[in-house]
Design a protein around this motif. Structure first.
Motif, mmCIF file in Angstrom:
data_model
loop_
_atom_site.group_PDB
_atom_site.id
_atom_site.type_symbol
_atom_site.label_atom_id
_atom_site.label_comp_id
_atom_site.label_asym_id
_atom_site.label_seq_id
_atom_site.Cartn_x
_atom_site.Cartn_y
_atom_site.Cartn_z
ATOM 1 N N GLU A 11 0.600 -1.259 -0.091
ATOM 2 C CA GLU A 11 -0.018 -0.106 -0.033
ATOM 3 C C GLU A 11 0.709 1.311 -0.086
ATOM 4 N N GLY B 107 2.302 1.687 -3.390
ATOM 5 C CA GLY B 107 1.330 2.157 -4.361
ATOM 6 C C GLY B 107 0.886 3.710 -4.303
ATOM 7 N N LEU B 108 0.529 4.196 -3.117
ATOM 8 C CA LEU B 108 0.074 5.392 -2.747
ATOM 9 C C LEU B 108 1.441 6.562 -3.164
ATOM 10 N N TYR B 109 2.733 6.147 -2.681
ATOM 11 C CA TYR B 109 4.028 6.886 -2.989
ATOM 12 C C TYR B 109 4.163 7.087 -4.469
ATOM 13 N N THR B 110 3.902 5.971 -5.150
ATOM 14 C CA THR B 110 4.098 6.082 -6.833
ATOM 15 C C THR B 110 3.271 6.961 -7.205
ATOM 16 N N ILE B 111 1.856 6.491 -6.798
ATOM 17 C CA ILE B 111 0.856 7.620 -7.493
ATOM 18 C C ILE B 111 0.881 8.873 -7.348
ATOM 19 N N CYS C 230 -7.127 5.920 -11.747
ATOM 20 C CA CYS C 230 -6.110 5.066 -12.276
ATOM 21 C C CYS C 230 -6.710 4.027 -13.273
ATOM 22 N N LEU D 41 -4.017 -1.073 -5.121
ATOM 23 C CA LEU D 41 -3.295 0.222 -5.174
ATOM 24 C C LEU D 41 -1.804 0.070 -5.736
ATOM 25 N N PHE D 42 -1.141 -1.390 -5.492
ATOM 26 C CA PHE D 42 0.259 -1.375 -5.776
ATOM 27 C C PHE D 42 0.079 -1.899 -7.416
ATOM 28 N N ARG E 262 -0.515 1.558 -9.509
ATOM 29 C CA ARG E 262 0.474 2.696 -9.175
ATOM 30 C C ARG E 262 0.832 3.599 -10.216
ATOM 31 N N ASN E 263 0.784 2.864 -11.406
ATOM 32 C CA ASN E 263 1.782 3.549 -12.583
ATOM 33 C C ASN E 263 0.479 3.780 -13.596
#
Length: 222
Positions: free
Chosen positions: A44, A47-51, A171, A194-195, A198-199
């Motif tokens: 998680e 996922g949040l960090y990348t988004i 997303c 989320l992961f 993420r992109n």
């Protein structure tokens, strides 16, 4: 007597082996649960960090910090609502307030439970009369705290799912409902979704469009 003593020793040895096996099983379950929780936390957070990083939000490192990760989740939702729908929302603040209150209520409830346990122990040692009023008061307080904590946690879940719906829509709008429903039914899947997404920015406008850039006054502190 010797036969009875030998049988007693054998029984004790069997009980010791059963207790050891039970302890080992419980220990392995606890370790497996801890590792699974850690894996879900990492998925998680990544996922949040990348988004957040891909969308130019400030302080994406908040994804790794408990409580603050709810703020970042709300920031992603608020940005989507503003950029795509022209709506100004403040879910990041709502989530932050709710998760903070929920945490504080939980801590306070733990303190009341400890006070109840202490009063009960003193009552058992010295008699019920001196501590009956204390126990009645703390039990009543504990019930009120438990009810308040439950209400706050329910509100937090509702707003979190509403926010996650926006994130999934930004997303992958074609599968947003599927992600949300599966995440509600099986909570461990939310970090996975989320992961995996993420992109993805399929629900966001192309970045070259001016509309994609959030206004400085709205997201300067995100």
């Amino acid at each position: 007597m010797t036969e009875y003593y030998a049988a007693y020793l054998q029984q004790q040895q069997m009980l010791s082996e059963v207790a050891y096996i039970a302890f080992l099983v419980v220990f392995l379950i606890v370790v497996a649960a801890a590792l699974l929780a850690l894996a879900m936390y990492v998925l998680e957070s990544v996922g949040l960090y990348t988004i957040a990083r891909n969308r130019g939000l400030h302080h994406p490192w908040m994804a790794w910090v408990p409580v603050l990760n709810h703020w970042l989740l709300g920031c992603i939702s608020d940005q989507y609502r503003y950029v795509v729908k022209g709506q100004i929302r403040n879910r990041r603040t709502v989530l932050l307030v709710l998760v903070t209150v929920s945490t504080l209520v939980g801590w306070f409830g733990s303190g009341v439970s400890a006070a109840n346990a202490s009063a009960l122990g003193q009552m058992l040692e010295g008699g019920a009369a001196p501590y009956a009023g204390m126990i009645t008061g703390t039990v009543g307080t504990g019930l009120l705290i438990a009810a308040a904590g439950l209400a706050v946690r329910l509100l937090l879940k509702v707003f979190r799912y509403m926010t996650l719906y926006d994130v999934y829509t930004s997303c992958d709008p074609n599968n947003n409902v599927l992600y949300l429903v599966l995440g509600i039914l099986f909570g461990f899947l939310t970090p996975v979704f989320l992961f995996v997404n993420r992109n993805k920015d399929e629900g966001m406008p192309p970045r070259k469009e001016a509309a994609y850039r959030p206004p400085a006054e709205e997201f300067a502190e995100v």
